[in-house]
Motif scaffolding. Sequence first.
Motif, PDB file in Angstrom:
ATOM      1  N   LYS A   1       0.829  -1.213   0.000  1.00  0.00           N
ATOM      2  CA  LYS A   1       0.000   0.000   0.000  1.00  0.00           C
ATOM      3  C   LYS A   1       0.864   1.264   0.000  1.00  0.00           C
ATOM      4  O   LYS A   1       0.516   2.266  -0.638  1.00  0.00           O
ATOM      5  N   LEU A   2       2.014   1.214   0.729  1.00  0.00           N
ATOM      6  CA  LEU A   2       2.917   2.366   0.723  1.00  0.00           C
ATOM      7  C   LEU A   2       3.524   2.589  -0.655  1.00  0.00           C
ATOM      8  O   LEU A   2       3.685   3.733  -1.110  1.00  0.00           O
ATOM      9  N   ALA A   3       3.876   1.479  -1.337  1.00  0.00           N
ATOM     10  CA  ALA A   3       4.441   1.601  -2.696  1.00  0.00           C
ATOM     11  C   ALA A   3       3.413   2.216  -3.648  1.00  0.00           C
ATOM     12  O   ALA A   3       3.742   3.062  -4.498  1.00  0.00           O
ATOM     13  N   LYS A   4       2.151   1.806  -3.481  1.00  0.00           N
ATOM     14  CA  LYS A   4       1.082   2.357  -4.318  1.00  0.00           C
ATOM     15  C   LYS A   4       0.889   3.846  -4.026  1.00  0.00           C
ATOM     16  O   LYS A   4       0.737   4.658  -4.959  1.00  0.00           O
ATOM     17  N   LEU A   5       0.945   4.198  -2.717  1.00  0.00           N
ATOM     18  CA  LEU A   5       0.796   5.607  -2.338  1.00  0.00           C
ATOM     19  C   LEU A   5       1.948   6.441  -2.880  1.00  0.00           C
ATOM     20  O   LEU A   5       1.752   7.573  -3.370  1.00  0.00           O
ATOM     21  N   GLU A   6       3.152   5.880  -2.811  1.00  0.00           N
ATOM     22  CA  GLU A   6       4.326   6.595  -3.329  1.00  0.00           C
ATOM     23  C   GLU A   6       4.149   6.908  -4.825  1.00  0.00           C
ATOM     24  O   GLU A   6       4.454   8.033  -5.275  1.00  0.00           O
TER      25      GLU A   6
ATOM     26  N   ARG B   1       9.335  13.399 -10.206  1.00  0.00           N
ATOM     27  CA  ARG B   1       9.696  12.085  -9.675  1.00  0.00           C
ATOM     28  C   ARG B   1      10.979  12.182  -8.849  1.00  0.00           C
ATOM     29  O   ARG B   1      11.076  11.605  -7.753  1.00  0.00           O
ATOM     30  N   GLY B   2      11.965  12.932  -9.387  1.00  0.00           N
ATOM     31  CA  GLY B   2      13.226  13.094  -8.670  1.00  0.00           C
ATOM     32  C   GLY B   2      13.038  13.841  -7.349  1.00  0.00           C
ATOM     33  O   GLY B   2      13.672  13.506  -6.340  1.00  0.00           O
ATOM     34  N   ILE B   3      12.171  14.845  -7.373  1.00  0.00           N
ATOM     35  CA  ILE B   3      11.908  15.612  -6.137  1.00  0.00           C
ATOM     36  C   ILE B   3      11.321  14.707  -5.056  1.00  0.00           C
ATOM     37  O   ILE B   3      11.749  14.711  -3.897  1.00  0.00           O
ATOM     38  N   VAL B   4      10.343  13.894  -5.458  1.00  0.00           N
ATOM     39  CA  VAL B   4       9.699  13.002  -4.477  1.00  0.00           C
ATOM     40  C   VAL B   4      10.698  11.977  -3.963  1.00  0.00           C
ATOM     41  O   VAL B   4      10.783  11.710  -2.753  1.00  0.00           O
ATOM     42  N   ASP B   5      11.493  11.374  -4.884  1.00  0.00           N
ATOM     43  CA  ASP B   5      12.493  10.381  -4.460  1.00  0.00           C
ATOM     44  C   ASP B   5      13.443  10.981  -3.431  1.00  0.00           C
ATOM     45  O   ASP B   5      13.774  10.358  -2.413  1.00  0.00           O
ATOM     46  N   LYS B   6      13.929  12.203  -3.722  1.00  0.00           N
ATOM     47  CA  LYS B   6      14.891  12.860  -2.834  1.00  0.00           C
ATOM     48  C   LYS B   6      14.291  13.110  -1.443  1.00  0.00           C
ATOM     49  O   LYS B   6      14.908  12.798  -0.415  1.00  0.00           O
ATOM     50  N   GLU B   7      13.074  13.650  -1.408  1.00  0.00           N
ATOM     51  CA  GLU B   7      12.486  14.004  -0.108  1.00  0.00           C
ATOM     52  C   GLU B   7      12.101  12.768   0.698  1.00  0.00           C
ATOM     53  O   GLU B   7      12.231  12.760   1.921  1.00  0.00           O
ATOM     54  N   LEU B   8      11.638  11.702  -0.006  1.00  0.00           N
ATOM     55  CA  LEU B   8      11.327  10.460   0.721  1.00  0.00           C
ATOM     56  C   LEU B   8      12.592   9.844   1.308  1.00  0.00           C
ATOM     57  O   LEU B   8      12.592   9.341   2.439  1.00  0.00           O
ATOM     58  N   THR B   9      13.661   9.885   0.536  1.00  0.00           N
ATOM     59  CA  THR B   9      14.933   9.332   1.020  1.00  0.00           C
ATOM     60  C   THR B   9      15.395  10.078   2.272  1.00  0.00           C
ATOM     61  O   THR B   9      15.843   9.459   3.247  1.00  0.00           O
ATOM     62  N   GLU B  10      15.293  11.396   2.229  1.00  0.00           N
ATOM     63  CA  GLU B  10      15.728  12.194   3.386  1.00  0.00           C
ATOM     64  C   GLU B  10      14.832  11.968   4.612  1.00  0.00           C
ATOM     65  O   GLU B  10      15.263  12.176   5.755  1.00  0.00           O
TER      66      GLU B  10
ATOM     67  N   GLY C   1      12.515   7.013   3.723  1.00  0.00           N
ATOM     68  CA  GLY C   1      11.744   6.090   2.885  1.00  0.00           C
ATOM     69  C   GLY C   1      10.258   6.364   2.968  1.00  0.00           C
ATOM     70  O   GLY C   1       9.791   7.207   3.745  1.00  0.00           O
ATOM     71  N   ASN C   2       9.492   5.583   2.142  1.00  0.00           N
ATOM     72  CA  ASN C   2       8.054   5.879   2.059  1.00  0.00           C
ATOM     73  C   ASN C   2       7.285   5.556   3.345  1.00  0.00           C
ATOM     74  O   ASN C   2       6.135   5.952   3.497  1.00  0.00           O
ATOM     75  N   SER C   3       7.924   4.827   4.302  1.00  0.00           N
ATOM     76  CA  SER C   3       7.245   4.561   5.580  1.00  0.00           C
ATOM     77  C   SER C   3       7.024   5.856   6.379  1.00  0.00           C
ATOM     78  O   SER C   3       6.208   5.852   7.313  1.00  0.00           O
ATOM     79  N   CYS C   4       7.734   6.923   5.988  1.00  0.00           N
ATOM     80  CA  CYS C   4       7.515   8.198   6.679  1.00  0.00           C
ATOM     81  C   CYS C   4       6.085   8.690   6.482  1.00  0.00           C
ATOM     82  O   CYS C   4       5.574   9.483   7.281  1.00  0.00           O
ATOM     83  N   LEU C   5       5.411   8.184   5.414  1.00  0.00           N
ATOM     84  CA  LEU C   5       4.043   8.620   5.134  1.00  0.00           C
ATOM     85  C   LEU C   5       3.039   8.061   6.146  1.00  0.00           C
ATOM     86  O   LEU C   5       1.864   8.422   6.129  1.00  0.00           O
ATOM     87  N   LEU C   6       3.519   7.146   7.033  1.00  0.00           N
ATOM     88  CA  LEU C   6       2.652   6.607   8.091  1.00  0.00           C
ATOM     89  C   LEU C   6       2.603   7.529   9.309  1.00  0.00           C
ATOM     90  O   LEU C   6       1.700   7.406  10.132  1.00  0.00           O
ATOM     91  N   ASP C   7       3.603   8.420   9.417  1.00  0.00           N
ATOM     92  CA  ASP C   7       3.738   9.246  10.619  1.00  0.00           C
ATOM     93  C   ASP C   7       3.311  10.674  10.328  1.00  0.00           C
ATOM     94  O   ASP C   7       3.796  11.303   9.365  1.00  0.00           O
ATOM     95  N   GLU C   8       2.434  11.207  11.145  1.00  0.00           N
ATOM     96  CA  GLU C   8       1.861  12.522  10.879  1.00  0.00           C
ATOM     97  C   GLU C   8       2.939  13.613  10.847  1.00  0.00           C
ATOM     98  O   GLU C   8       2.944  14.491   9.974  1.00  0.00           O
TER      99      GLU C   8
END
Length: 321
Positions: free
Chosen positions: A240-245, A261-270, A273-280
């Motif tokens: 589900k996180l991969a789909k949200l990403e 795409r590059g902007i999102v990759d960079k900010e998620l990495t910092e 990873g995409n698990s950060c989308l679970l935390d408010e």
Amino acid sequence: MFLLPKGSPLFENLAVGVLKLPEVMSKLGTGSFTGYASFVFQASTIILVFEAGKLVSALHEGKDGARQTGFEALSTLSYHMAGTNGGVLNVYKLSKDLTMCIHALLQGEILYKAQELKLIDIKALLERIGSERMNGCLRIYTDERSAMIFYKDGTPLGFFHDGSQDIETSSTESQKIAGLPGAKIDLFSTQGVEHLMSLDLLEVVNIQNIWEAAVAHQQAETNKINSVREEREKKNIADKLAKLEEQVKTIVIGSVGKVGRGIVDKELTEQGGNSCLLDETNVVKFLAAIERSAKLLISTTSLKVLMEQLAKTITAAKSEL
């Protein structure tokens, strides 16, 4: 499954799931109990026969008719008790004589099993029991009721019916059950009681050890099931996180172009990873970072629309995680 008449009840319908086998054995043993205990599970029945606190017989019979006795029956009982959320325990007092008849029955040889009474020449069967001077038991039963007739040297010794504490002389209850629709009979050839008296299974079987083994096995099975469930849940969340990403990247690309795409990759990495989308808190940081990067590329109005789309999409996705 094997159904005995009920005898004089000491306990009935105790939930097995809250009991521990060593404690049950200790209570019946130290109380010099004489009679039988039946553990009734959905797929099998286990009967323990006690004489003055000695465990003289243990029988496990499955729904398919398969039988175990002694250590095997006690071991199966331990595993059933440790692993079940169902099952009931019934305990019935009997006289010593009746108890030993039940003991002899459980150790006996099955000559007829689950024969429909209406298909049996009962007169010929009784003549055979007499002519062969048989020691044994004729069990007459339905799914709900059971009665027994004991024979010694081919002669009726007496009857065992629901509510009996001793061998009775009246055949009335047996005749009633024999007249019920679907009544069946078993015929057992038994050994003489004198050959069965002295054994106490509690002296040769370590109940505490087989109980602890059963509990450990059940805990291992529970841990295995929990582990599989946790892994399945982790994979589900990861999918589900991969789909949200991908949804987030599609939205950003739609506003700022392929560079999104590059902007999102960079900010998620910092953000780890995409698990950060679970935390408010991390979501707030991520959106702020996207906003800083995007405002250099698009108008204020488009930026506002972009951020609203991202916030709405992430909030909706989080509610399903």
